[in-house]
Design an enzyme around this catalytic site. Sequence first.
Site, PDB file in Angstrom:
ATOM      1  N   ASN A  10     -14.087   8.532  -1.560  1.00 15.19           N
ATOM      2  CA  ASN A  10     -14.370   7.239  -2.189  1.00 15.19           C
ATOM      3  C   ASN A  10     -14.036   6.166  -1.159  1.00 15.19           C
ATOM      4  O   ASN A  10     -12.864   5.950  -0.860  1.00 15.19           O
ATOM      5  CB  ASN A  10     -13.515   7.089  -3.453  1.00 15.19           C
ATOM      6  CG  ASN A  10     -13.610   5.713  -4.063  1.00 15.19           C
ATOM      7  OD1 ASN A  10     -14.468   4.909  -3.690  1.00 15.19           O
ATOM      8  ND2 ASN A  10     -12.729   5.429  -5.017  1.00 15.19           N
ATOM      9  N   LYS A  12     -14.422   3.037  -1.425  1.00 10.49           N
ATOM     10  CA  LYS A  12     -14.009   1.760  -2.033  1.00 10.49           C
ATOM     11  C   LYS A  12     -14.751   0.607  -1.343  1.00 10.49           C
ATOM     12  O   LYS A  12     -15.918   0.761  -1.005  1.00 10.49           O
ATOM     13  CB  LYS A  12     -12.478   1.625  -1.988  1.00 10.49           C
ATOM     14  CG  LYS A  12     -11.788   2.873  -2.586  1.00 10.49           C
ATOM     15  CD  LYS A  12     -10.321   2.735  -2.790  1.00 10.49           C
ATOM     16  CE  LYS A  12      -9.759   4.004  -3.411  1.00 10.49           C
ATOM     17  NZ  LYS A  12      -8.349   3.917  -3.759  1.00 10.49           N
ATOM     18  N   GLY A 169      -3.071   5.386  -2.588  1.00 11.12           N
ATOM     19  CA  GLY A 169      -2.823   4.525  -1.432  1.00 11.12           C
ATOM     20  C   GLY A 169      -1.359   4.328  -1.099  1.00 11.12           C
ATOM     21  O   GLY A 169      -1.015   3.434  -0.326  1.00 11.12           O
ATOM     22  N   SER A 208      -3.540   9.810  -2.460  1.00  7.64           N
ATOM     23  CA  SER A 208      -2.831  10.122  -1.209  1.00  7.64           C
ATOM     24  C   SER A 208      -3.055  11.554  -0.717  1.00  7.64           C
ATOM     25  O   SER A 208      -2.146  12.168  -0.147  1.00  7.64           O
ATOM     26  CB  SER A 208      -1.330   9.820  -1.351  1.00  7.64           C
ATOM     27  OG  SER A 208      -1.128   8.430  -1.541  1.00  7.64           O
TER      28      SER A 208
END
Length: 245
Positions: A10, A12, A169, A208
């Site tokens: 992803n 983002k 993250g 993560s």
Amino acid sequence: MQRRPLIAGNWKMNGLAAHLEEVDAIAALAAEKPTVDVALFLPATLIARAVPRAGVVAIGGQDVHGETHGAFTGNVSAAMLHDVGATAVLVGHSERRTYHGETSPDVAIKAAQGHAHGLSVVLCVGEDAAVRNEGKAEQWVSDQLLASLPADADPEWLTIAYEPIWAIGTGVIPTIDEIAAMHGALRSALRGVIGDKADTMRILYGGSVTGDNAPDILGLDDVDGALVGGASLTAAKFAPIIAAA
Ligand code: 13P
């Protein structure tokens, strides 16, 4: 129960034309690993340019509107994603739920929209730190999943992604036992609604994931792949995760 692993990235709100070279490199990695499905959820602006370079990698959107068309400035419909060559869509990501106020019923409608336009759908769920610290995570996320599930949920087109918000993250992940317990809880919640089809529904872990922790996470029975943010932005970081699947 053998389920084909899915390693999904992803991106983002990251990626300009220059980053399409990473799509080329990830396509090469995927071609070398035919036992694993690989997908990239890209910014809408990159999808049309990524599709011709993606090879066996499925290209998807990161969100879709719940309506087919209309006066929804800034939004993208499932038909539009399909039209530019996307074959998948992500719905219910915690960043959409948190920053755009999407509710679980909204997410169920978006999932149904994606399916109605021939897209495979990855539906995200996950608790925040407060819920985890209260010791209620498995029940809370199971409830969130059932509230987000479209009526005709089927593993042929739907995949679930468990992403604890506090692990996104941050470099912090749940323990391996906590991941195993959550995935087991989600599969049994699914079984209550879709019966034996729960055995073939893929449940990904996200938050993560790196090349270092992927072997342990992907080694779990009920973990059928990963949804990867930061470590999917370059082929170099994504490669060991695909290799671990
Ligand atoms: P990170 O892998 O950067 O923690 O992001 C996870 C995520 O939100 C993927 O959808």
